[in-house]
Write an enzyme that holds these catalytic residues in place. Structure first.
Site, PDB file in Angstrom:
ATOM      1  CG  ASP A  62      -0.270  -0.389   2.301  1.00 40.48           C
ATOM      2  OD1 ASP A  62       0.836  -0.228   2.821  1.00 40.48           O
ATOM      3  OD2 ASP A  62      -1.163  -0.177   3.430  1.00 40.48           O
ATOM      4  CG  ASP A 365      66.608   4.215  11.393  1.00 45.43           C
ATOM      5  OD1 ASP A 365      66.458   3.153  10.951  1.00 45.43           O
ATOM      6  OD2 ASP A 365      65.902   5.262  11.272  1.00 45.43           O
ATOM      7  CG  ASP A 366      67.292  -1.621  11.286  1.00 45.34           C
ATOM      8  OD1 ASP A 366      67.381  -2.246  12.249  1.00 45.34           O
ATOM      9  OD2 ASP A 366      66.681  -1.981  10.418  1.00 45.34           O
ATOM     10  NE  ARG A 442      64.150  -3.631   5.166  1.00 42.72           N
ATOM     11  CZ  ARG A 442      64.786  -2.936   6.007  1.00 42.72           C
ATOM     12  NH1 ARG A 442      63.997  -2.769   7.378  1.00 42.72           N
ATOM     13  NH2 ARG A 442      65.695  -1.974   6.030  1.00 42.72           N
ATOM     14  CE  LYS A 475      62.659   5.723  10.828  1.00 43.08           C
ATOM     15  NZ  LYS A 475      63.611   6.011   9.863  1.00 43.08           N
ATOM     16  CD1 TRP A 476      55.656   0.881  15.338  1.00 35.87           C
ATOM     17  CD2 TRP A 476      55.273   1.422  17.337  1.00 35.87           C
ATOM     18  NE1 TRP A 476      55.022   0.085  15.543  1.00 35.87           N
ATOM     19  CE2 TRP A 476      54.596   0.459  16.998  1.00 35.87           C
ATOM     20  CE3 TRP A 476      55.143   2.075  18.603  1.00 35.87           C
ATOM     21  CZ2 TRP A 476      53.839  -0.324  18.015  1.00 35.87           C
ATOM     22  CZ3 TRP A 476      54.212   1.368  19.277  1.00 35.87           C
ATOM     23  CH2 TRP A 476      53.642   0.261  19.200  1.00 35.87           C
ATOM     24  CG  ASP A 477      60.280   1.481  10.203  1.00 36.44           C
ATOM     25  OD1 ASP A 477      59.498   1.351   9.514  1.00 36.44           O
ATOM     26  OD2 ASP A 477      61.548   1.626   9.765  1.00 36.44           O
ATOM     27  CG  ASP A 547      61.937   4.435   3.633  1.00 32.70           C
ATOM     28  OD1 ASP A 547      61.684   4.860   4.520  1.00 32.70           O
ATOM     29  OD2 ASP A 547      61.839   3.213   3.383  1.00 32.70           O
TER      30      ASP A 547
HETATM   31  C1  GLA Z   1      62.569   1.601   6.978  1.00 31.66           C
HETATM   32  C2  GLA Z   1      62.388   3.033   7.208  1.00 31.66           C
HETATM   33  C3  GLA Z   1      63.718   3.916   7.213  1.00 31.66           C
HETATM   34  C4  GLA Z   1      64.835   3.113   8.032  1.00 31.66           C
HETATM   35  C5  GLA Z   1      64.827   1.431   7.550  1.00 31.66           C
HETATM   36  C6  GLA Z   1      65.659   0.746   8.711  1.00 31.66           C
HETATM   37  O1  GLA Z   1      62.726   1.463   5.547  1.00 31.66           O
HETATM   38  O2  GLA Z   1      61.359   3.542   6.453  1.00 31.66           O
HETATM   39  O3  GLA Z   1      63.675   5.061   7.394  1.00 31.66           O
HETATM   40  O4  GLA Z   1      64.576   3.132   9.316  1.00 31.66           O
HETATM   41  O5  GLA Z   1      63.494   1.078   7.606  1.00 31.66           O
HETATM   42  O6  GLA Z   1      65.641  -0.591   8.360  1.00 31.66           O
END
Ligand code: GLA
Length: 739
Positions: A62, A365-366, A442, A475-477, A547
């Protein structure tokens, strides 16, 4: 009063926008209008009007003219005559997927509460926001849905989310739960999307909407380099400085889908939220599911205005308030300077040099942990690499602090290497499906962040390092996406909850760490911009844009990013030449003129620079410090786009809030012979003030610079001040008001 309720009508009004919806005759919600602010009335019959079309399903026998497919819906369901894509889907125990969300009641509260367990907006001052919650109910399954709307009137921002609760006695399966649906009455829009790739993030694409579906999405377990969750709908004639646009974004870092559906009547449906692909959520009786928040923002003053209002909004209502207005330190990061090849002595040389030229923060860094000398080992082993730091990381941190520098460290918390102590102890913590090959990326694998023991382990390990080193910055990747997703902790029926639970685990770890260490500045990173989103911004006020540190290709990346994220979020570094990603050799001045527009950092071995080069860096740092407030928090204007017009020329500008100082970056990628005559039209100046530009003799009124423009002379060898080349040239114009 900014939220009006009149019988069946809801009107959310901000400074410049109106959002209207109503309860329809079937009890469901119908969208009426979103756009430029209109007066409030108690009813909008014209906006609610519909025509009866042939060959259409109707609600009842309806009410033949009540045709769901003809209606603009607020949160559409599946399978009831609206054949467009739905906002949510739920499956009942009998296998049926039908539900009807009927209006129950509403509540208005002043302010905005944070969401538990998810990053979200907030209003520390309740007067700055108003929240409307609408409760809907399906009578058969007893599924309750609360649609939440918060307006922040000053910024023309609307925040939406949905909360599902099973009020019944049987479990339901949620198969889709969008954060936001918006039905617009036409399709006369351009769609601005920000697609990309690693080292090529946020490449703006602008297309006119077409019939059918168009979408950006991610199934990678992260918001991704490939498709940023932000998008904009703009009228075709909208420019940077004029016209209508609606910005959409999600406060979320996992799999998402932004769908746009242009239907047979040229109306547009937008649905944003968690990607329904590979997602289900078991809703047990009395349990709830909260969607992430969606951000929507309206402007009728062009794209620059949209970006500015969003940027200012995030600073006040999303970012960790401790850092919201805090100037970001100028950092030096050793990644491109040393990669994995470093030890304490080498780094301290860099630090000493850094301190001399005025750098404020050293980021290690790393490679500082476990046995890590390349990317094949040690992720998960968050204890010091004894060979590189024989006296411990705390000793090194102390040395850095003694120099008067802040100290920052790189972590990749969510990851694990098979060659690690953690893997030997907990192979079961790795994400992977039983009897299935594990796909490396990686050389690394992913920790099951849905597990509380994993989060707890990481929390303890990272906390210990923060305490030992009195860390100032992290820096936390996150350098890979998720594959073979499966958790041994979840029953089969809940395996499709994994992706969302994973990101909730990440958020939980962020929450624990930022609560315990509120003074630590977090910068998020995912191989550059692989998780550059608002979910991350809530915890990490800063993020590594890409990067790619090549100044020329960065122009596009930073330009594209600036549409949806403020400069204070964008980490931008000066690196060595030839550039590691492109091999390009650019003048140091150009690298600086690009990196200034963001959070400036250095990422090169400064111990290898000549003393004139070091002097130049020192001057750059002095200059940046003087204008840092404007570079990080000023109003940003895009002037010449690398994505439209002449891609050889790029320009942008920042202005302080008093309109007394402005800085323009003008970038000429390749020099041209006998070039066209060029004027640059500035923005955001006070028309009545007189400005001095660099050392030019003539002074200019603001209106003159904005409307008549600034003549930009061609580049001739005799007038050049660059080292090697007339290409890749950058000019900075510093404007100071004289009156
Ligand atoms: C990534 C980050 C870079 C660096 C590398 C280290 O690629 O974006 O800036 O920190 O890892 O392994």
């Amino acid at each position: 009063m900014t939220i009006y309720v009149d019988k069946n009508l809801f009107h959310l009004q901000t400074r410049n926008s109106s959002y209207l919806f109503q309860i329809m005759a079937n009890g469901e919600l119908g969208q009426l209008y979103y756009g430029r602010r209109i007066h409030h009335k108690s009813a909008y019959h014209n906006l609610a009007q519909r025509e009866q079309h042939d060959a259409m399903a109707s609600w009842t026998l309806d009410q033949p003219d009540f045709q769901p497919e003809m209606l603009k819906q607020e949160y559409a369901s599946l399978g009831k005559g609206d054949f467009r894509y739905p906002a949510y889907q739920v499956q009942a125990p009998d296998g049926s997927r039908i539900s009807e969300l009927v209006y129950q009641d509403y509540q208005i509260t002043q302010g905005k509460q944070r969401l538990p367990h998810l990053p979200s907006t907030f209003a520390n001052d309740p007067q700055t926001a108003q929240t409307l919650s609408i409760t809907l109910m399906d009578a058969v399954t007893h599924l309750q849905v609360q649609l939440n709307y918060t307006i922040f009137p000053k910024f023309d921002v609307l925040i939406r989310s949905a909360a599902f609760k099973n009020q019944g006695i049987h479990s339901l399966m949620l198969k889709q739960a969008a954060s936001c649906q918006l039905d617009l009455p036409d399709a006369h829009y351009d769609w601005l999307q920000f697609s990309g790739a690693w080292a090529r993030e946020c490449q703006l694409q602008r297309h006119h909407l077409h019939c059918g579906q168009q979408a950006t999405s991610s199934l990678r377990g992260a918001s991704s380099h490939q498709a940023n969750p932000a998008m904009i709908l703009a009228r075709p004639d909208t420019t940077e400085n004029t016209g209508e646009a609606i910005g959409f974004n999600l406060i979320y870092s996992g799999n998402f889908a932004n769908q746009i559906d242009v239907d047979q009547f040229q109306t547009t449906r937008i649905i944003t939220g968690i990607n329904p692909e590979d997602f289900t959520w078991q809703l047990k009786p009395q349990s709830s599911f909260q969607t992430p928040e969606a951000v929507i923002s309206y402007t009728n003053q062009g794209l620059n205005n949209l970006s500015q209002q969003l940027g200012a909004f995030y600073q006040q209502h999303l970012v960790n308030q401790h850092f919201a207005q805090q100037l970001r330190p100028i950092l030096i990061n050793n990644w491109e300077a040393t990669y994995f090849d470093f030890d304490e002595t080498k780094l301290l040389k860099i630090c000493r040099q850094a301190q001399k030229i005025g750098i404020e923060l050293f980021v290690l860094d790393d490679g500082w942990f476990g046995q890590r000398d390349d990317d094949t080992t040690s992720l998960g082993d968050w204890f010091v690499n004894q060979r590189k730091f024989p006296h411990g990381i705390d000793h090194f941190a102390q040395k850095v602090h003694d120099l008067g520098l802040q100290f920052g460290l790189w972590f990749e918390p969510e990851m694990i290497s098979q060659a690690s102590r953690l893997y030997q102890q907990h192979p079961d913590w790795v994400v992977g499906a039983p009897h299935r090959h594990l796909t490396p990326s990686r050389n690394q694998f992913v920790l099951d962040m849905t597990r509380t023991d994993v989060v707890q382990y990481l929390y303890e390990q990272i906390s210990a390092i923060i305490e030992q080193t009195h860390l100032d910055y992290i820096k936390w990747d996150m350098n890979r996406n998720l594959t073979e997703i499966y958790s041994t902790q979840l029953p089969p029926v809940q395996q499709q909850e994994f992706n969302h639970r994973y990101i909730l685990g990440v958020y939980h770890l962020y929450e624990l760490l930022t609560t315990k260490f509120p003074q630590v500045l977090f910068e998020s990173c995912a191989s550059g911009g692989g998780r550059f989103d608002l979910g991350m911004m809530y915890y990490a006020p800063q993020a590594w844009v890409s990067d790619n540190t090549d100044a020329i290709t960065r122009l596009k990346i930073q330009y594209g990013t600036s549409y949806n994220y403020p400069l204070a979020m964008m980490g931008a570094h000066i690196s060595a030449v030839p550039n590691d990603q492109t091999g390009r050799i650019t003048p140091l001045a150009t690298r600086a003129a690009v990196a200034y527009f963001g959070d400036l950092g250095y990422e090169l071995d400064i111990t290898k620079l000549s003393s004139p080069e070091l002097q130049t860096l020192k001057k750059q740092i002095q200059f940046y410090k003087k204008y840092r407030q404007i570079f990080q928090f000023g109003k940003f204007y895009r002037l010449l786009s690398p994505f439209a017009g002449d891609p050889n020329l790029v320009s942008w500008q920042v202005v302080n809030s008093q309109q007394t100082v402005a800085i323009v970056g003008y970038y000429r990628i390749l020099n041209e012979p006998n070039p066209p005559y060029r004027r640059l039209y500035l923005q955001g100046l006070d028309p009545n003030r007189i400005y001095q530009i660099n050392d030019l003799e003539e002074n200019f009124y603001g209106d003159e610079l904005m409307h008549a423009g600034l003549f930009i002379p061609r580049l001739l060898h005799s007038t050049m001040h660059v080292e090697q080349t007339a290409d890749f040239n950058a000019q900075l114009f510093l404007l100071r008001a004289l009156s």
